[in-house]
Design an enzyme around this catalytic site. Structure first.
Site, PDB file in Angstrom:
ATOM      1  N   GLY A  44      11.068 -39.881 -10.520  1.00 22.73           N
ATOM      2  CA  GLY A  44       9.721 -40.136 -11.015  1.00 22.73           C
ATOM      3  C   GLY A  44       9.315 -38.992 -11.915  1.00 22.73           C
ATOM      4  O   GLY A  44       9.868 -37.892 -11.813  1.00 22.73           O
ATOM      5  N   GLN A  49       3.744 -33.520 -16.383  1.00 22.92           N
ATOM      6  CA  GLN A  49       4.988 -32.752 -16.235  1.00 22.92           C
ATOM      7  C   GLN A  49       5.740 -32.661 -17.559  1.00 22.92           C
ATOM      8  O   GLN A  49       6.499 -31.730 -17.788  1.00 22.92           O
ATOM      9  CB  GLN A  49       5.919 -33.415 -15.222  1.00 22.92           C
ATOM     10  CG  GLN A  49       5.474 -33.275 -13.779  1.00 22.92           C
ATOM     11  CD  GLN A  49       6.518 -33.902 -12.870  1.00 22.92           C
ATOM     12  OE1 GLN A  49       6.572 -35.113 -12.721  1.00 22.92           O
ATOM     13  NE2 GLN A  49       7.354 -33.070 -12.280  1.00 22.92           N
ATOM     14  N   CYS A  92      10.894 -31.512  -6.703  1.00 22.78           N
ATOM     15  CA  CYS A  92      10.084 -31.800  -7.884  1.00 22.78           C
ATOM     16  C   CYS A  92      10.686 -31.102  -9.094  1.00 22.78           C
ATOM     17  O   CYS A  92      11.063 -29.937  -9.002  1.00 22.78           O
ATOM     18  CB  CYS A  92       8.657 -31.301  -7.640  1.00 22.78           C
ATOM     19  SG  CYS A  92       7.552 -31.573  -9.026  1.00 22.78           S
ATOM     20  N   LEU A  93      10.765 -31.819 -10.200  1.00 22.78           N
ATOM     21  CA  LEU A  93      11.338 -31.235 -11.416  1.00 22.78           C
ATOM     22  C   LEU A  93      10.527 -30.025 -11.880  1.00 22.78           C
ATOM     23  O   LEU A  93      11.062 -29.145 -12.552  1.00 22.78           O
ATOM     24  CB  LEU A  93      11.380 -32.279 -12.541  1.00 22.78           C
ATOM     25  CG  LEU A  93      12.191 -33.547 -12.241  1.00 22.78           C
ATOM     26  CD1 LEU A  93      12.129 -34.503 -13.419  1.00 22.78           C
ATOM     27  CD2 LEU A  93      13.629 -33.217 -11.888  1.00 22.78           C
ATOM     28  N   HIS A 134       3.625 -39.022  -4.707  1.00 25.84           N
ATOM     29  CA  HIS A 134       3.993 -37.718  -5.277  1.00 25.84           C
ATOM     30  C   HIS A 134       3.537 -37.629  -6.741  1.00 25.84           C
ATOM     31  O   HIS A 134       2.952 -36.635  -7.165  1.00 25.84           O
ATOM     32  CB  HIS A 134       5.514 -37.537  -5.155  1.00 25.84           C
ATOM     33  CG  HIS A 134       6.049 -36.270  -5.750  1.00 25.84           C
ATOM     34  ND1 HIS A 134       6.638 -35.282  -4.992  1.00 25.84           N
ATOM     35  CD2 HIS A 134       6.094 -35.830  -7.039  1.00 25.84           C
ATOM     36  CE1 HIS A 134       7.016 -34.284  -5.797  1.00 25.84           C
ATOM     37  NE2 HIS A 134       6.700 -34.598  -7.045  1.00 25.84           N
ATOM     38  N   GLU A 135       3.793 -38.704  -7.489  1.00 23.35           N
ATOM     39  CA  GLU A 135       3.437 -38.682  -8.918  1.00 23.35           C
ATOM     40  C   GLU A 135       1.927 -38.755  -9.120  1.00 23.35           C
ATOM     41  O   GLU A 135       1.387 -38.096 -10.011  1.00 23.35           O
ATOM     42  CB  GLU A 135       4.134 -39.825  -9.670  1.00 23.35           C
ATOM     43  CG  GLU A 135       5.664 -39.810  -9.601  1.00 23.35           C
ATOM     44  CD  GLU A 135       6.288 -38.471  -9.977  1.00 23.35           C
ATOM     45  OE1 GLU A 135       5.703 -37.736 -10.788  1.00 23.35           O
ATOM     46  OE2 GLU A 135       7.372 -38.158  -9.439  1.00 23.35           O
ATOM     47  N   HIS A 138       0.402 -35.450  -8.908  1.00 22.59           N
ATOM     48  CA  HIS A 138       0.516 -34.666 -10.154  1.00 22.59           C
ATOM     49  C   HIS A 138      -0.654 -34.945 -11.089  1.00 22.59           C
ATOM     50  O   HIS A 138      -1.181 -34.037 -11.727  1.00 22.59           O
ATOM     51  CB  HIS A 138       1.816 -35.015 -10.897  1.00 22.59           C
ATOM     52  CG  HIS A 138       3.015 -34.260 -10.403  1.00 22.59           C
ATOM     53  ND1 HIS A 138       3.065 -32.888 -10.319  1.00 22.59           N
ATOM     54  CD2 HIS A 138       4.230 -34.696  -9.983  1.00 22.59           C
ATOM     55  CE1 HIS A 138       4.247 -32.511  -9.862  1.00 22.59           C
ATOM     56  NE2 HIS A 138       4.982 -33.593  -9.640  1.00 22.59           N
TER      57      HIS A 138
END
Ligand code: ZN
Length: 168
Positions: A44, A49, A92-93, A134-135, A138
């Site tokens: 995702g 991000q 997480c990226l 999670h997204e 963000h």
């Protein structure tokens, strides 16, 4: 085009992004968002991000059980969450090198606008629900490491500080 990923400490990742009045604004970014997500082995990716100040994210097809492809969620919202909670280890990226177990509702009912401009409501469970939450965090300036116990977080303090400092 692969977009540079913003890392923990970047102010854009602490912003709450406003809903888009014109959903079609995100269309040109979708191919790059998906390419960037896969380039980094993500499942995702939220727009902030990737440096885009827009309220949308993408989720890779492997999160879903129904065979849909890579999907775009514009102005996403959670309408309802299950009482059942499950633990799962998240990464997480934008927080490289850290993985932590996070508790989240197993099932959620959501609303969003699709990349075709359709308003949709549906129920996600397990991994799809996990990634969606999670997204969505963000887009509200929240990281998964904000959702772990204070004890676990204090153990990560140095590592997070290092990430933060690499951004200034
Ligand atoms: Zn993330």
């Amino acid at each position: 085009m692969i977009l540079p990923i913003r890392i923990y400490g970047d102010p854009l990742l602490r912003k709450t992004l406003h809903p888009l009045e014109d959903w079609s604004l995100v269309i040109p970014y979708i191919p790059d968002m998906i390419a960037t997500m896969y380039d980094d082995d993500g499942i995702g990716l939220s727009a902030n991000q990737a440096g885009l100040p827009h309220r949308f994210f993408v989720i890779g097809e492997s999160a879903f059980k129904d065979g849909r492809g890579d999907s775009v969620f514009i102005n996403p919202e959670i309408l309802e969450s299950s009482e059942e909670i499950w633990e799962y280890e998240e990464g997480c990226l934008s927080v490289p090198g850290i993985r932590e177990t996070v508790l989240r509702p197993r099932e959620i009912r959501v609303r969003y606008v699709s990349e075709k401009g359709e308003a949709r409501e549906e129920v996600f469970t397990d991994l799809a629900a996990r990634v969606f939450q999670h997204e969505l965090d963000h887009l509200n300036g929240i990281f998964f490491v904000d959702r772990i116990s204070p004890l676990r977080r204090s153990r990560l303090r140095k590592q997070l500080k290092r990430l933060e400092e690499s951004q200034s």
